[in-house]
Design a protein around this motif. Structure first.
Motif, PDB file in Angstrom:
ATOM      1  N   GLU A  68       0.827  -1.220   0.000  1.00  0.00           N
ATOM      2  CA  GLU A  68       0.000   0.000   0.000  1.00  0.00           C
ATOM      3  C   GLU A  68       0.860   1.269   0.000  1.00  0.00           C
ATOM      4  OE1 GLU A  68      -3.131   0.048  -0.385  1.00  0.00           O
ATOM      5  OE2 GLU A  68      -3.793  -1.999   0.066  1.00  0.00           O
ATOM      6  N   GLN A  69       2.172   1.095  -0.057  1.00  0.00           N
ATOM      7  CA  GLN A  69       3.111   2.224  -0.080  1.00  0.00           C
ATOM      8  C   GLN A  69       3.000   3.088   1.181  1.00  0.00           C
ATOM      9  OE1 GLN A  69       3.833   4.034  -4.006  1.00  0.00           O
ATOM     10  NE2 GLN A  69       2.242   2.684  -4.833  1.00  0.00           N
ATOM     11  N   THR A  70       2.985   2.447   2.327  1.00  0.00           N
ATOM     12  CA  THR A  70       2.878   3.151   3.609  1.00  0.00           C
ATOM     13  C   THR A  70       4.271   3.504   4.143  1.00  0.00           C
ATOM     14  OG1 THR A  70       3.036   1.119   4.892  1.00  0.00           O
ATOM     15  CG2 THR A  70       0.828   1.764   4.145  1.00  0.00           C
TER      16      THR A  70
ATOM     17  N   ARG B 171      -1.825  -2.590  -6.763  1.00  0.00           N
ATOM     18  CA  ARG B 171      -2.568  -1.345  -6.971  1.00  0.00           C
ATOM     19  C   ARG B 171      -1.578  -0.202  -7.176  1.00  0.00           C
ATOM     20  NH1 ARG B 171      -5.100  -4.339  -3.333  1.00  0.00           N
ATOM     21  NH2 ARG B 171      -3.757  -3.620  -1.645  1.00  0.00           N
ATOM     22  N   ASP B 172      -1.913   0.689  -8.105  1.00  0.00           N
ATOM     23  CA  ASP B 172      -1.038   1.817  -8.413  1.00  0.00           C
ATOM     24  C   ASP B 172       0.363   1.310  -8.762  1.00  0.00           C
ATOM     25  OD1 ASP B 172      -0.545   4.461  -8.826  1.00  0.00           O
ATOM     26  OD2 ASP B 172      -0.392   5.006  -6.718  1.00  0.00           O
TER      27      ASP B 172
ATOM     28  N   GLU C 151       2.892  -4.338 -19.336  1.00  0.00           N
ATOM     29  CA  GLU C 151       3.142  -3.382 -20.416  1.00  0.00           C
ATOM     30  C   GLU C 151       3.318  -1.962 -19.885  1.00  0.00           C
ATOM     31  OE1 GLU C 151       0.750  -5.586 -20.267  1.00  0.00           O
ATOM     32  OE2 GLU C 151       0.577  -6.727 -22.124  1.00  0.00           O
ATOM     33  N   GLU C 152       2.738  -1.693 -18.713  1.00  0.00           N
ATOM     34  CA  GLU C 152       2.783  -0.351 -18.140  1.00  0.00           C
ATOM     35  C   GLU C 152       4.164  -0.003 -17.572  1.00  0.00           C
ATOM     36  OE1 GLU C 152      -0.049   2.091 -14.984  1.00  0.00           O
ATOM     37  OE2 GLU C 152       0.317  -0.032 -14.677  1.00  0.00           O
ATOM     38  N   THR C 153       4.901  -0.999 -17.145  1.00  0.00           N
ATOM     39  CA  THR C 153       6.156  -0.732 -16.427  1.00  0.00           C
ATOM     40  C   THR C 153       7.408  -1.112 -17.213  1.00  0.00           C
ATOM     41  OG1 THR C 153       6.044  -2.917 -15.378  1.00  0.00           O
ATOM     42  CG2 THR C 153       5.045  -1.073 -14.189  1.00  0.00           C
ATOM     43  N   ILE C 154       7.285  -1.919 -18.266  1.00  0.00           N
ATOM     44  CA  ILE C 154       8.464  -2.525 -18.875  1.00  0.00           C
ATOM     45  C   ILE C 154       9.473  -1.477 -19.378  1.00  0.00           C
ATOM     46  CG2 ILE C 154       7.229  -2.839 -21.077  1.00  0.00           C
ATOM     47  CD1 ILE C 154       8.979  -5.319 -21.565  1.00  0.00           C
ATOM     48  N   ARG C 155       9.008  -0.439 -20.018  1.00  0.00           N
ATOM     49  CA  ARG C 155       9.947   0.516 -20.607  1.00  0.00           C
ATOM     50  C   ARG C 155      10.766   1.229 -19.526  1.00  0.00           C
ATOM     51  NH1 ARG C 155      10.298   2.310 -25.554  1.00  0.00           N
ATOM     52  NH2 ARG C 155       8.227   1.492 -26.107  1.00  0.00           N
TER      53      ARG C 155
ATOM     54  N   ARG D 259       8.623   4.475  -7.692  1.00  0.00           N
ATOM     55  CA  ARG D 259       9.061   4.850  -6.345  1.00  0.00           C
ATOM     56  C   ARG D 259      10.090   3.853  -5.818  1.00  0.00           C
ATOM     57  NH1 ARG D 259       5.156   5.400  -0.977  1.00  0.00           N
ATOM     58  NH2 ARG D 259       6.836   5.930   0.512  1.00  0.00           N
ATOM     59  N   THR D 260       9.848   2.569  -6.068  1.00  0.00           N
ATOM     60  CA  THR D 260      10.788   1.541  -5.608  1.00  0.00           C
ATOM     61  C   THR D 260      12.162   1.754  -6.235  1.00  0.00           C
ATOM     62  OG1 THR D 260       8.955  -0.042  -5.460  1.00  0.00           O
ATOM     63  CG2 THR D 260      11.190  -0.939  -5.438  1.00  0.00           C
ATOM     64  N   MET D 261      12.193   2.012  -7.533  1.00  0.00           N
ATOM     65  CA  MET D 261      13.489   2.215  -8.195  1.00  0.00           C
ATOM     66  C   MET D 261      14.170   3.483  -7.693  1.00  0.00           C
ATOM     67  SD  MET D 261      12.892   0.808 -12.095  1.00  0.00           S
ATOM     68  CE  MET D 261      11.553   1.940 -12.521  1.00  0.00           C
TER      69      MET D 261
END
Length: 305
Positions: A110-112, A140-141, A170-174, A148-150
């Motif tokens: 949840e990115q807390t 989610r998100d 497909e949303e994150t690969i590039r 953010r993780t990178m």
């Protein structure tokens, strides 16, 4: 030959191990993660880490598959802060164990703030123990959570060449490719990344740093997803060299960095002898005939059933 570098095998049956071996899977990596309900004390984590680095390793070997694991506090349970602190304290005793190839799954759910603290502490542990990292990206998100993780990994000067960002699409690969990380793709039936979509990504982006896994666990999932995806890619005309990279070579390259996972483990395997005991326990039940088999598996073929 196939490596499934993300498989929660404690949730699977001996039939699954037999089917995976028949499909050409020579090794699996079992990441430490969520059990489906929250653990309530640090002892539960200690037993779990002991299981995936101990008995499960033995159980896989009884069916001709080499088993490795990653160790870490998953992001979902990082939100129980007193328990998370206790788990972080015990992690070092497991990180140097035989068969541990990385820290993971780490990352965000949840990115807390609590998840952020646990992630940063474990990145530093990975550096201290010279281990690669397997990152769980949020369901989610996902795109924002992946970026953010990178960013956090960069703040801690963690080398992208030693880190797999998992559960891509497909949303994150590039973005992940451009930042130099390895990319994991989990093939689930009817959801997330399917075999068809995975084949298209390999065709469009090439096989460099792309890794296919099944993420099979206690939910609706398929321990043969990697083998089936390899077969589909072959049917679509993807080259054998490219397929080998995404279902074998790339996983070996990054998870072999600390020296615990080596090709010789399955090229020159130990015999299968189901008479063998682990702390007095066998995989057999009363009256069953043990499988006793000397090494001899063909090692240069890609067998997909």
């Amino acid at each position: 030959m196939i490596i499934d570098p993300h498989a929660h095998m404690i949730s699977r049956t001996t039939d699954d191990y037999e089917a995976m071996a028949k499909a050409g899977i020579v090794a699996v990596i079992e990441p430490a993660f969520w059990l489906g309900q929250a653990r309530t004390n640090v002892g539960s984590f200690i037993d779990y880490f002991s299981l995936i680095s101990g008995f499960e390793r033995f159980r896989a070997g009884q069916f001709g598959i080499r088993h490795y694991c990653t160790i870490g506090l998953n992001p979902k349970e990082a939100n129980n802060e007193p328990l998370a602190e206790a788990v972080l304290d015990v992690l070092p005793r497991f990180l140097a164990k035989e068969g541990v190839v990385a820290m993971g799954e780490l990352g965000y759910d949840e990115q807390t703030p609590a998840e952020d603290r646990a992630l940063r502490a474990q990145i530093e542990l990975a550096k201290e123990f010279d281990l690669p990292i397997m990152i769980h990206t949020p369901h989610r998100d996902k795109h924002a959570g992946t970026l953010r993780t990178m960013d956090v990994l960069k703040e801690h000067n963690f080398d992208p060449a030693r880190c797999v960002i998992d559960h891509n699409n497909e949303e994150t690969i590039r973005d992940v490719l451009e930042r130099g990380y390895w990319l994991g793709f989990s093939i689930y039936p009817q959801t997330k990344m399917g075999s068809e979509r995975m084949a298209v990504l390999v065709e469009n982006y090439g096989p460099e740093r792309l890794i296919v896994n099944s993420a099979c666990d206690w939910g609706v999932s398929d321990p043969l997803a990697v083998a089936k995806t390899a077969r589909l890619m072959a049917q679509r005309g993807v080259s054998a060299e490219a397929i080998r990279k995404v279902v074998y070579g790339n996983a070996l390259a990054v998870y072999g960095l600390n020296g615990e996972m080596r090709e010789e483990h399955w090229l020159a395997p130990a015999p299968i002898d189901q008479r063998t005991l682990y702390e007095g326990n066998s995989v057999l039940r009363g009256g069953q005939t043990p499988r006793i088999e000397q090494p001899g598996r063909p090692v240069d073929e890609l067998r997909i059933t």
